[in-house]
Scaffold this motif. Sequence first.
Motif, short mmCIF file in Angstrom:
data_model
loop_
_atom_site.label_atom_id
_atom_site.label_comp_id
_atom_site.label_asym_id
_atom_site.label_seq_id
_atom_site.Cartn_x
_atom_site.Cartn_y
_atom_site.Cartn_z
N ASN A 177 0.82 -1.21 0.00
CA ASN A 177 0.00 0.00 0.00
C ASN A 177 0.86 1.26 0.00
O ASN A 177 0.46 2.29 0.52
CB ASN A 177 -0.95 -0.01 1.20
N LEU B 36 -7.46 3.14 -7.52
CA LEU B 36 -7.80 3.81 -6.27
C LEU B 36 -9.11 4.59 -6.39
O LEU B 36 -9.95 4.57 -5.48
CB LEU B 36 -6.68 4.77 -5.86
N GLU C 249 -10.75 1.71 -3.32
CA GLU C 249 -10.71 2.15 -1.94
C GLU C 249 -10.96 3.65 -1.75
O GLU C 249 -11.42 4.05 -0.69
CB GLU C 249 -9.40 1.73 -1.27
N GLY C 250 -10.69 4.45 -2.76
CA GLY C 250 -10.98 5.87 -2.65
C GLY C 250 -12.47 6.19 -2.73
O GLY C 250 -12.93 7.21 -2.25
N THR D 296 -8.92 9.90 2.23
CA THR D 296 -7.70 10.40 1.60
C THR D 296 -6.60 10.70 2.61
O THR D 296 -5.42 10.62 2.26
CB THR D 296 -7.97 11.65 0.73
N GLU E 31 -5.71 8.87 4.93
CA GLU E 31 -5.03 7.60 5.18
C GLU E 31 -4.15 7.17 4.00
O GLU E 31 -3.36 6.23 4.12
CB GLU E 31 -6.05 6.49 5.47
N MET E 32 -4.27 7.85 2.87
CA MET E 32 -3.50 7.49 1.68
C MET E 32 -2.10 8.08 1.75
O MET E 32 -1.89 9.14 2.31
CB MET E 32 -4.21 7.98 0.42
N THR E 33 -1.19 7.37 1.12
CA THR E 33 0.19 7.85 1.04
C THR E 33 0.29 8.95 -0.02
O THR E 33 -0.62 9.11 -0.85
CB THR E 33 1.15 6.71 0.65
N GLN F 218 -0.01 7.42 -3.43
CA GLN F 218 -1.39 7.10 -3.80
C GLN F 218 -2.12 8.36 -4.26
O GLN F 218 -2.83 8.34 -5.26
CB GLN F 218 -2.13 6.45 -2.64
#
Length: 125
Positions: free
Chosen positions: A26, A42, A46-47, A105, A107-109, A112
């Motif tokens: 991830n 994404l 998951e987005g 968002t 939580e996204m890197t 990502q």
Amino acid sequence: MKKIILIITAVIFISCKKEENNIPENQGLVKNKSAIEYGKTLFEGEGNCIACHQAEQKIIGPSIQEIAKIYKDKNASIVSFLREESEPIIDPSKYDIMKTNFAITEEMTDDQLKALEAYILSFSN
């Protein structure tokens, strides 16, 4: 003699150790997948962006084409917006609806978010 065999065996074992993939799970681009493809995955997965944004038509939120055009024209950063570091520039009246998705968002890197941006901006052509 036994020590030498043991040392040689240990050296062979260590040198033949399977190489690990240093890309954390991830964490950014998936091997053999472009940023745009990963962003699409994404966006649709998951987005959950696709719930409000379609490619060519406005439903709850603006279309992906509209987002891409405005962000490209204004040379603005979608990543900054998704990190809540910049103001909405397309439809501020829908900002409160979008804010509920910032839990996803945040939580996204960065990789990502950059992939999401690449996917969205690919509609500006």
